[in-house]
Design a protein around this motif. Structure first.
Motif, PDB file in Angstrom:
ATOM      1  N   VAL A 145     -14.737   3.859  -3.813  1.00  0.00           N
ATOM      2  CA  VAL A 145     -14.111   4.187  -5.098  1.00  0.00           C
ATOM      3  C   VAL A 145     -13.759   5.671  -5.160  1.00  0.00           C
ATOM      4  CG1 VAL A 145     -14.499   4.325  -7.590  1.00  0.00           C
ATOM      5  CG2 VAL A 145     -15.202   2.287  -6.332  1.00  0.00           C
ATOM      6  N   ALA A 146     -14.674   6.531  -4.708  1.00  0.00           N
ATOM      7  CA  ALA A 146     -14.427   7.974  -4.720  1.00  0.00           C
ATOM      8  C   ALA A 146     -13.261   8.338  -3.808  1.00  0.00           C
ATOM      9  CB  ALA A 146     -15.692   8.724  -4.295  1.00  0.00           C
ATOM     10  N   VAL A 147     -13.161   7.681  -2.648  1.00  0.00           N
ATOM     11  CA  VAL A 147     -12.029   7.907  -1.748  1.00  0.00           C
ATOM     12  C   VAL A 147     -10.732   7.492  -2.421  1.00  0.00           C
ATOM     13  CG1 VAL A 147     -10.924   7.072   0.372  1.00  0.00           C
ATOM     14  CG2 VAL A 147     -13.306   7.801   0.425  1.00  0.00           C
ATOM     15  N   TYR A 148     -10.736   6.347  -3.068  1.00  0.00           N
ATOM     16  CA  TYR A 148      -9.535   5.842  -3.739  1.00  0.00           C
ATOM     17  C   TYR A 148      -9.052   6.821  -4.819  1.00  0.00           C
ATOM     18  CZ  TYR A 148      -6.886   3.093  -7.159  1.00  0.00           C
ATOM     19  OH  TYR A 148      -5.944   2.658  -8.060  1.00  0.00           O
ATOM     20  N   PHE A 149      -9.974   7.344  -5.617  1.00  0.00           N
ATOM     21  CA  PHE A 149      -9.582   8.257  -6.686  1.00  0.00           C
ATOM     22  C   PHE A 149      -9.073   9.603  -6.158  1.00  0.00           C
ATOM     23  CE2 PHE A 149     -12.864   6.132  -9.716  1.00  0.00           C
ATOM     24  CZ  PHE A 149     -11.960   5.123 -10.002  1.00  0.00           C
ATOM     25  N   SER A 150      -9.663  10.094  -5.070  1.00  0.00           N
ATOM     26  CA  SER A 150      -9.380  11.468  -4.621  1.00  0.00           C
ATOM     27  C   SER A 150      -8.515  11.549  -3.371  1.00  0.00           C
ATOM     28  CB  SER A 150     -10.703  12.194  -4.354  1.00  0.00           C
ATOM     29  OG  SER A 150     -11.410  11.570  -3.288  1.00  0.00           O
ATOM     30  N   LEU A 151      -8.021  10.427  -2.864  1.00  0.00           N
ATOM     31  CA  LEU A 151      -7.273  10.362  -1.613  1.00  0.00           C
ATOM     32  C   LEU A 151      -6.218  11.476  -1.557  1.00  0.00           C
ATOM     33  CD1 LEU A 151      -7.200   8.474   0.892  1.00  0.00           C
ATOM     34  CD2 LEU A 151      -5.438   7.160  -0.301  1.00  0.00           C
ATOM     35  N   PHE A 152      -6.347  12.408  -0.616  1.00  0.00           N
ATOM     36  CA  PHE A 152      -5.570  13.641  -0.687  1.00  0.00           C
ATOM     37  C   PHE A 152      -4.050  13.477  -0.584  1.00  0.00           C
ATOM     38  CE2 PHE A 152      -6.121  13.567   3.969  1.00  0.00           C
ATOM     39  CZ  PHE A 152      -4.896  14.044   4.426  1.00  0.00           C
ATOM     40  N   PRO A 153      -3.509  12.467   0.111  1.00  0.00           N
ATOM     41  CA  PRO A 153      -2.044  12.351   0.083  1.00  0.00           C
ATOM     42  C   PRO A 153      -1.489  11.983  -1.295  1.00  0.00           C
ATOM     43  CG  PRO A 153      -2.975  11.187   1.969  1.00  0.00           C
ATOM     44  CD  PRO A 153      -4.108  11.523   1.053  1.00  0.00           C
ATOM     45  N   GLN A 154      -2.359  11.504  -2.206  1.00  0.00           N
ATOM     46  CA  GLN A 154      -1.880  11.005  -3.498  1.00  0.00           C
ATOM     47  C   GLN A 154      -2.444  11.735  -4.704  1.00  0.00           C
ATOM     48  OE1 GLN A 154      -3.136   6.891  -3.381  1.00  0.00           O
ATOM     49  NE2 GLN A 154      -1.255   6.247  -2.375  1.00  0.00           N
ATOM     50  N   VAL A 155      -3.502  12.501  -4.534  1.00  0.00           N
ATOM     51  CA  VAL A 155      -4.235  13.015  -5.689  1.00  0.00           C
ATOM     52  C   VAL A 155      -3.414  13.976  -6.541  1.00  0.00           C
ATOM     53  CG1 VAL A 155      -5.296  14.998  -4.499  1.00  0.00           C
ATOM     54  CG2 VAL A 155      -6.515  13.895  -6.407  1.00  0.00           C
ATOM     55  N   ILE A 156      -2.413  14.634  -5.971  1.00  0.00           N
ATOM     56  CA  ILE A 156      -1.636  15.623  -6.722  1.00  0.00           C
ATOM     57  C   ILE A 156      -0.472  14.992  -7.480  1.00  0.00           C
ATOM     58  CG2 ILE A 156      -0.371  17.792  -6.583  1.00  0.00           C
ATOM     59  CD1 ILE A 156      -3.339  17.957  -5.816  1.00  0.00           C
ATOM     60  N   SER A 157       0.325  14.144  -6.806  1.00  0.00           N
ATOM     61  CA  SER A 157       1.525  13.582  -7.439  1.00  0.00           C
ATOM     62  C   SER A 157       1.790  12.130  -7.066  1.00  0.00           C
ATOM     63  CB  SER A 157       2.757  14.423  -7.066  1.00  0.00           C
ATOM     64  OG  SER A 157       2.716  15.678  -7.677  1.00  0.00           O
ATOM     65  N   GLY A 158       0.762  11.377  -6.736  1.00  0.00           N
ATOM     66  CA  GLY A 158       0.955   9.973  -6.390  1.00  0.00           C
ATOM     67  C   GLY A 158       1.448   9.799  -4.964  1.00  0.00           C
ATOM     68  N   PRO A 159       2.015   8.649  -4.597  1.00  0.00           N
ATOM     69  CA  PRO A 159       2.211   7.432  -5.402  1.00  0.00           C
ATOM     70  C   PRO A 159       0.892   6.843  -5.933  1.00  0.00           C
ATOM     71  CG  PRO A 159       3.408   7.309  -3.307  1.00  0.00           C
ATOM     72  CD  PRO A 159       2.492   8.470  -3.217  1.00  0.00           C
ATOM     73  N   ILE A 160       0.998   6.068  -7.002  1.00  0.00           N
ATOM     74  CA  ILE A 160      -0.184   5.507  -7.651  1.00  0.00           C
ATOM     75  C   ILE A 160      -0.539   4.183  -6.970  1.00  0.00           C
ATOM     76  CG2 ILE A 160      -1.191   4.777  -9.844  1.00  0.00           C
ATOM     77  CD1 ILE A 160       1.003   6.518 -11.208  1.00  0.00           C
ATOM     78  N   MET A 161      -1.386   4.271  -5.966  1.00  0.00           N
ATOM     79  CA  MET A 161      -1.774   3.111  -5.176  1.00  0.00           C
ATOM     80  C   MET A 161      -2.813   2.276  -5.938  1.00  0.00           C
ATOM     81  SD  MET A 161      -3.250   3.247  -1.255  1.00  0.00           S
ATOM     82  CE  MET A 161      -4.924   3.739  -1.682  1.00  0.00           C
ATOM     83  N   ARG A 162      -2.777   0.970  -5.744  1.00  0.00           N
ATOM     84  CA  ARG A 162      -3.821   0.095  -6.298  1.00  0.00           C
ATOM     85  C   ARG A 162      -5.054   0.122  -5.391  1.00  0.00           C
ATOM     86  NH1 ARG A 162      -1.429  -3.631  -9.943  1.00  0.00           N
ATOM     87  NH2 ARG A 162       0.195  -2.459 -11.007  1.00  0.00           N
ATOM     88  N   TYR A 163      -6.200  -0.216  -5.954  1.00  0.00           N
ATOM     89  CA  TYR A 163      -7.449  -0.135  -5.197  1.00  0.00           C
ATOM     90  C   TYR A 163      -7.431  -1.039  -3.963  1.00  0.00           C
ATOM     91  CZ  TYR A 163     -12.362  -0.479  -3.971  1.00  0.00           C
ATOM     92  OH  TYR A 163     -13.545  -0.462  -3.270  1.00  0.00           O
ATOM     93  N   ASN A 164      -6.835  -2.203  -4.078  1.00  0.00           N
ATOM     94  CA  ASN A 164      -6.868  -3.174  -2.973  1.00  0.00           C
ATOM     95  C   ASN A 164      -5.903  -2.846  -1.832  1.00  0.00           C
ATOM     96  OD1 ASN A 164      -8.885  -4.917  -3.865  1.00  0.00           O
ATOM     97  ND2 ASN A 164      -7.480  -6.015  -5.219  1.00  0.00           N
ATOM     98  N   GLU A 165      -5.097  -1.813  -1.977  1.00  0.00           N
ATOM     99  CA  GLU A 165      -4.088  -1.496  -0.976  1.00  0.00           C
ATOM    100  C   GLU A 165      -4.669  -0.631   0.149  1.00  0.00           C
ATOM    101  OE1 GLU A 165       0.002  -1.690  -3.605  1.00  0.00           O
ATOM    102  OE2 GLU A 165      -1.104   0.199  -3.581  1.00  0.00           O
TER     103      GLU A 165
END
Length: 458
Positions: A145-165
């Motif tokens: 969950v922590a990786v999903y929320f903070s994933l560095f390629p997306q944390v600044i401006s998305g894309p807004i990935m779903r958890y299951n992806e």
């Protein structure tokens, strides 16, 4: 370092991180990904790392409570009530945090808005709702969950990935062809940002320096078209770079743009533009409000709520509210009145989009409403009362300077051109072209400096 189009990221952080990530055993990859993501975020906004961690803990804990209440063969009425209460509480908390920092940015100092807050909070809301709906089947670990929320390629401006992806490391793909594809997407996105968006930005900056009241009508239209392409290639370039990095890490490619300027309606344009944000508003705002399966009055209300929220999300000025309201109005008119007719006019419907969208981007770009009126007075001098004969030679001057950029940008807006290049991305000539684009982009970055992505402010 948070700028993907920056020397530190391209030549220091990313290569070192990628080497460690691919050498480490699968069971430790998420640990490396989490540490790397927090290091990446801290390099851009150290003071708000604790906020990201606290919100992660709150959302993880509440998600576990919601999941625990759904366990068992049969759910009792009190369990359903408790789950709804907990979901309402955590979403209210996330939305309140977003609103508080938005207000601080408006009334105190814009620097008080944490980097990427809107994007990772939307991920948190998505996670909670999907968990509540049962779309996330298994019990989640704090690490994933922590990786999903903070994933560095997306944390600044998305894309807004779903958890299951691609959340689980064992479901990702680790091979040289995957790494190669990711690098190609990254190089293409870097070229769009540095060679197209950043250079087109000079045109819009020049118009601001000249003063909107001093430009001719043809140059005003050229500026509107230039800003439209600048914003497109800035954010499409960012999205390709972010998705390319994800592909390098073993995730699936996440499409965030699908040739929006080939659309036949405003509604279709925004189904193709920033697609992950559009899906978020559709799935978590528009459909829960009732979507389009309701009476006309309710449909109008639903559309205007969604688009006013979209406007507020993008910025704090009245122009953003106006931008959202105008788009909501056109989409409403398409749904209720002339949308079906547009489908029968294949050329005119495209011209309709190409005429209206640049006008809406002008509203988006100019935060001062007085200056916005002046610009529209230059676009439509008959209504503005200013006349067309202002600096009549300025259009030819700027058209000659930026003509090649408009030509390259226009070609990339044609679906067949980019699709052909993507289909033949393993062709040696395409690979050589991407290598040339990459190093030419690096040369421009070294000689002219690094420009942040436009969507970093949202």
């Amino acid at each position: 370092m948070v700028n993907f189009a920056g020397m530190e990221f391209i030549f220091y952080f990313f290569p070192v991180f990628l080497l460690i990530y691919h050498l480490i055993p699968i069971k430790y990859k998420d640990v490396v990904l989490l540490l790397g993501s927090y290091l990446f975020y801290a390099s851009g906004d150290l003071k708000y790392v604790l906020l990201l961690l606290l919100l992660t803990l709150c959302n993880y804990f509440m998600g576990q409570q919601i999941h625990k209440l759904s366990e068992g063969y049969k759910m009792h009425s009190w369990q359903r009530t408790e789950r709804k209460k907990k979901l309402a509480f955590i979403i209210s908390l996330d939305v309140t945090v977003l609103l508080v920092f938005k207000m601080l940015a408006v009334f105190v100092d814009s620097s008080l808005f944490p980097l990427g807050l809107s994007f990772y909070l939307f991920k948190m809301i998505s996670f909670q709702v999907d968990y509540y709906r049962g779309e996330i089947f298994e019990k989640t670990s704090f690490l994933s969950v922590a990786v999903y929320f903070s994933l560095f390629p997306q944390v600044i401006s998305g894309p807004i990935m779903r958890y299951n992806e691609g959340t689980e490391p064992q479901n990702r793909i680790y091979c040289l062809s995957q790494l190669e594809d990711g690098m190609k997407y990254f190089a293409a996105g870097l070229g769009m940002k540095v060679l197209l968006a950043d250079r087109l930005a000079i045109l819009w900056n020049d118009l601001q320096m000249i003063g909107y009241q001093s430009i001719s009508t043809p140059l005003a239209w050229l500026g509107a078209a230039g800003y439209s392409l600048q914003l497109y290639f800035d954010f499409w370039g960012y999205s390709l770079m972010a998705s390319g990095i994800l592909v390098c890490l073993g995730f699936d490619f996440i499409e965030n743009f699908h040739h929006p300027y080939a659309s036949g309606s405003i509604g279709e344009f925004y189904r193709r533009w920033h697609m992950t944000l559009g899906r978020f508003f559709r799935d978590y705002v528009y459909i829960p409000l009732g979507g389009s399966r309701c009476r006309k009055n309710r449909l109008i209300l639903n559309l205007m709520i969604v688009w006013l929220i979209t406007g507020l999300w993008h910025g704090n000025g009245l122009n953003y509210l106006l931008w959202g309201a105008v788009l909501g109005l056109f989409i409403m008119l398409e749904k209720l009145f002339y949308g079906e007719r547009l489908k029968k006019l294949p050329v005119l419907r495209n011209l309709y989009v190409l005429f209206l969208i640049p006008l809406t981007w002008v509203i988006f770009a100019i935060t001062d409403l007085h200056q916005l009126l002046i610009y529209f007075g230059r676009l439509f001098p008959v209504f503005g009362g200013t006349g067309i004969a202002v600096n009549t030679g300025d259009f030819l001057k700027y058209a000659g300077t930026y003509g090649k950029l408009f030509l390259a940008g226009g070609l990339l807006c044609i679906p067949g051109v980019f699709d052909f290049l993507e289909k033949h991305r393993k062709n040696p000539f395409v690979i050589a072209g991407l290598l040339l684009i990459f190093w030419y982009s690096v040369y421009f970055m070294a000689s002219s400096g690094e420009n942040p992505f436009l969507y970093f402010q949202f």
